[in-house]
Scaffold this active site. Structure first.
Site, PDB file in Angstrom:
ATOM      1  N   SER A 109       2.822 -38.590 -21.991  1.00 33.68           N
ATOM      2  CA  SER A 109       3.816 -37.709 -21.377  1.00 33.68           C
ATOM      3  C   SER A 109       3.914 -37.902 -19.868  1.00 33.68           C
ATOM      4  O   SER A 109       4.265 -38.971 -19.394  1.00 33.68           O
ATOM      5  CB  SER A 109       3.489 -36.252 -21.738  1.00 33.68           C
ATOM      6  OG  SER A 109       4.535 -35.390 -21.390  1.00 33.68           O
ATOM      7  N   ASP A 253       7.811 -39.385 -21.292  1.00 36.44           N
ATOM      8  CA  ASP A 253       8.287 -39.452 -22.678  1.00 36.44           C
ATOM      9  C   ASP A 253       9.560 -38.646 -22.881  1.00 36.44           C
ATOM     10  O   ASP A 253      10.022 -38.483 -24.011  1.00 36.44           O
ATOM     11  CB  ASP A 253       7.193 -39.023 -23.658  1.00 36.44           C
ATOM     12  CG  ASP A 253       6.872 -37.537 -23.585  1.00 36.44           C
ATOM     13  OD1 ASP A 253       7.100 -36.928 -22.520  1.00 36.44           O
ATOM     14  OD2 ASP A 253       6.382 -36.985 -24.593  1.00 36.44           O
ATOM     15  N   ASP A 255      10.418 -35.533 -22.782  1.00 38.31           N
ATOM     16  CA  ASP A 255      10.502 -34.281 -23.534  1.00 38.31           C
ATOM     17  C   ASP A 255      10.624 -33.072 -22.615  1.00 38.31           C
ATOM     18  O   ASP A 255      10.711 -31.942 -23.085  1.00 38.31           O
ATOM     19  CB  ASP A 255       9.305 -34.121 -24.482  1.00 38.31           C
ATOM     20  CG  ASP A 255       7.975 -33.934 -23.754  1.00 38.31           C
ATOM     21  OD1 ASP A 255       7.917 -34.157 -22.523  1.00 38.31           O
ATOM     22  OD2 ASP A 255       6.981 -33.580 -24.423  1.00 38.31           O
TER      23      ASP A 255
END
Length: 458
Positions: A109, A253, A255
């Protein structure tokens, strides 16, 4: 790799899968292979062939872990579809659209490139529940499936999916209202040299925007390096320099989402949730007049949405817990201050690009600049201090720390709050002080941080 007894006492899964330094336990090729075998064991049922979607971000170590994870899955008779670099929510989406048994994401992440991680999605596109992660962990640590070795035609196969990126782009565009367009808008997007470096700019351009793209030259080592959602400074400067309507910052990532308004001011997840809550209420689309956030969200969020009669349900930190609360109670909007935003009518997990499109739709309909829309959210001053620790213990086991925390709480009274928690993904403790006096917040946070450093430095 540490001895088996040390591994047995070390929990693999944190708040967002397994994470650590690449090629150091638990983020080794050996563990990745074991995780693949354990996941495959859980999904093997019925006579049909089983499939798992495997994707990653742009970290150098992703190649190693991708091959190891795929080896583990195929060694148990499960087929693998390798999609390459793709945002975490894209892998969730491909998993459901392909009717795969599960999806696996290789990413750490927002962490630096030296780290990596593995997290799983179930066939319905949602992250695995704690109980299922516990089963995987037990299978890995016990060695109970080591003897299961399918042979000959029962071994799984690995394929490269060439059109995964295009499929995800089509999905994202479908979440943007068909009657709207981004024509006439200039948007700066920072992809953090991560998984969205080709998808996010393409989506915005195809919807009509003029796009200025930053962080779109990954080299395996520059993911999240002074760019993306954790470092919006350059994005803000670029927005102001080019007179853009807004800036969009994603993490490695993709998100999570942080945006910058036309004046260069950062608009965080709390503010975005407030704006989108107002829009959903106006369109009578917010289910049960409820919004879900975590304990880290600013009290200003509750004050902002109260004008529409909306209440806020708080969960522990982690977008998976926000999603759990939403699914359990039938809510459709939730997120975190850090930028994990979940629009459950469209997707099953946090999606930075999708969230940006929902915000852009509000801007298009309102015909107002982002700075004006964001003015409905007035945050109470917060101070957040991260403390690097060598070990993690229950706060109740740290009397000197608890004494300082209670002292600060007494001095704050009912004018603020204290939150101390350990990160589920990094060796850090986080100290949050919220109160009307910013200078006092900083002083209180330092008191607690110093106490934590002394108590957990060895």
């Amino acid at each position: 790799m540490p001895p088996k007894e040390a591994q047995a006492s070390q929990k693999l899964f944190g708040t967002d899968g397994v994470r650590g330094k690449a090629n150091v336990y638990p983020m080794t090729a050996e563990v990745a292979m074991q995780l693949g075998r354990a996941l495959a064991f859980l999904i093997r049922n019925g006579p049909h062939r089983h499939r798992v979607i495997v994707g990653k971000d742009t970290r150098l170590s992703g190649y190693m872990l991708e091959q190891a994870l795929a080896s583990g899955l195929t060694s148990m008779g499960v087929d693998v579809e390798l999609v390459g670099p793709l945002p975490t929510p894209g892998i969730s989406n491909i998993t459901t659209s392909m009717r795969a048994d599960a999806g696996a994401v290789i990413s750490a992440s927002h962490n630096p490139y030296e780290d990596n991680g593995i997290k799983f999605f179930w066939r319905d596109g949602f992250k695995l529940p704690d109980e299922t992660e516990g089963k995987i962990e037990e299978l890995v640590s016990s060695g109970s499936i080591d003897s299961i070795r399918p042979t000959a035609t029962k071994i799984g196969r690995a394929f490269r999916m060439e059109d995964a990126r295009g499929r995800y782009i089509v999905f994202l565009k479908a979440t943007f209202p068909r009657e709207l367009t981004l024509e006439g808008m200039t948007i700066v997007v920072d992809c953090a040299n991560g998984a969205a470096y080709k998808t996010a700019p393409a989506v915005l351009e195809e919807l009509g925007a003029k796009v200025i793209a930053l962080g779109v030259s990954p080299d395996g080592k520059n993911i999240n390096h002074k760019c993306g959602a954790l470092y919006p400074e350059n994005l803000a400067k670029t927005v102001v320099k080019h007179g853009a309507h807004l800036g969009i910052a994603l993490d490695g990532d993709a998100d999570r989402l942080i945006v910058v308004d036309e004046k260069g001011k950062v608009v965080d997840g709390d503010a975005i949730m407030a704006i989108c809550t107002g829009e959903l209420v106006a369109r009578k689309q917010l289910k049960k007049k409820m919004l879900v956030s975590t304990v880290m969200s600013n009290i200003g969020l509750e004050r902002a949405v109260a004008r529409w009669g909306v209440k806020v349900a708080r969960t522990r930190v982690g977008d998976r817990y926000v999603v759990d609360e939403m699914r359990r109670n039938g809510y459709n909007l939730g997120g975190e201050q850090s930028g994990h935003l979940i629009f459950l009518d469209h997707t099953t997990t946090g999606d930075g690009t999708l969230a940006a499109l929902q915000l852009l739709a509000v801007m298009c309909r309102a015909g107002k600049p982002l700075s004006e829309l964001a003015s409905i959210f007035e945050p109470v001053p917060q101070t957040l201090v991260n403390v690097v620790v060598k070990q993690k213990k229950e706060l109740g086991e740290l009397p000197t720390v608890m004494k300082v925390i209670k002292s600060v709480e007494q001095r704050l009274g009912n004018t603020g709050r204290v939150l101390v928690r350990f990160s589920g993904t990094e060796p850090k403790a986080r100290v949050l002080i919220e109160g009307e006096d910013a200078a006092r917040n900083q002083a209180y946070a330092k008191e607690i941080a110093d106490a934590l450093s002394k108590a957990l430095s060895v």
